[in-house]
Design a protein around this motif. Structure first.
Motif, PDB file in Angstrom:
ATOM      1  N   VAL A  23       0.833  -1.207   0.000  1.00 45.21           N
ATOM      2  CA  VAL A  23       0.000   0.000   0.000  1.00 45.21           C
ATOM      3  C   VAL A  23       0.867   1.256   0.000  1.00 45.21           C
ATOM      4  CG1 VAL A  23      -1.980  -1.110   1.087  1.00 45.21           C
ATOM      5  CG2 VAL A  23      -0.248  -0.024   2.516  1.00 45.21           C
ATOM      6  N   ASP A  24       2.120   1.140   0.406  1.00 41.19           N
ATOM      7  CA  ASP A  24       3.019   2.292   0.459  1.00 41.19           C
ATOM      8  C   ASP A  24       3.904   2.420  -0.775  1.00 41.19           C
ATOM      9  OD1 ASP A  24       2.146   3.089   3.050  1.00 41.19           O
ATOM     10  OD2 ASP A  24       3.329   1.440   3.874  1.00 41.19           O
ATOM     11  N   GLU A  25       4.252   1.293  -1.370  1.00 46.50           N
ATOM     12  CA  GLU A  25       5.081   1.264  -2.576  1.00 46.50           C
ATOM     13  C   GLU A  25       4.396   0.361  -3.599  1.00 46.50           C
ATOM     14  OE1 GLU A  25       9.310   0.576  -2.085  1.00 46.50           O
ATOM     15  OE2 GLU A  25       9.141   1.130   0.030  1.00 46.50           O
TER      16      GLU A  25
ATOM     17  N   ALA B 213       4.091  -9.122  -3.492  1.00 46.64           N
ATOM     18  CA  ALA B 213       4.541 -10.334  -2.813  1.00 46.64           C
ATOM     19  C   ALA B 213       3.618 -11.493  -3.180  1.00 46.64           C
ATOM     20  CB  ALA B 213       4.556 -10.139  -1.299  1.00 46.64           C
ATOM     21  N   LEU B 214       4.227 -12.608  -3.493  1.00 36.54           N
ATOM     22  CA  LEU B 214       3.514 -13.864  -3.699  1.00 36.54           C
ATOM     23  C   LEU B 214       3.764 -14.679  -2.436  1.00 36.54           C
ATOM     24  CD1 LEU B 214       1.961 -15.443  -5.956  1.00 36.54           C
ATOM     25  CD2 LEU B 214       4.133 -16.538  -6.458  1.00 36.54           C
TER      26      LEU B 214
END
Length: 97
Positions: free
Chosen positions: A43-45, A50-51
């Motif tokens: 949410v920030d970058e 990520a899996l």
């Protein structure tokens, strides 16, 4: 055991990456020892993805990676080179009321 594979994905490739990641999760889900998985986006970058998958053990995960190699191949160029397998040391589930 928890597997976390992180990727740096340019915005222009986000939609195609998500489709390929879904195919990868589908392939992993068909392997013995698979418990659950998800695709997540920071949410920030927003370029960081990520899996994440959970397995009955590291051996299951490592064998599944071999089986999923072709599905994962297009994503490898975006993958961060870091350890991905984590052994549970302590877990805390939300209490059911």
């Amino acid at each position: 055991m928890l597997a976390v594979i992180r990727y740096t994905v340019p915005e222009a490739q986000a939609q195609e990456f998500a489709q390929q990641a879904h195919a990868t999760l589908d392939t992993l889900a068909a392997q013995p020892g698979y418990l659950r998985g998800r695709l997540a986006r920071s949410v920030d970058e927003p370029n960081l993805w990520a899996l994440v998958s959970e397995w009955e053990g590291a051996g299951f995960y490592r064998r599944a990676l071999s089986a999923a190699r072709m599905a994962m191949y297009p994503l490898m160029i975006l993958m961060l080179n870091e350890p991905s397998a984590f052994e549970d040391v302590y877990t805390q589930d939300r209490a059911l009321q």
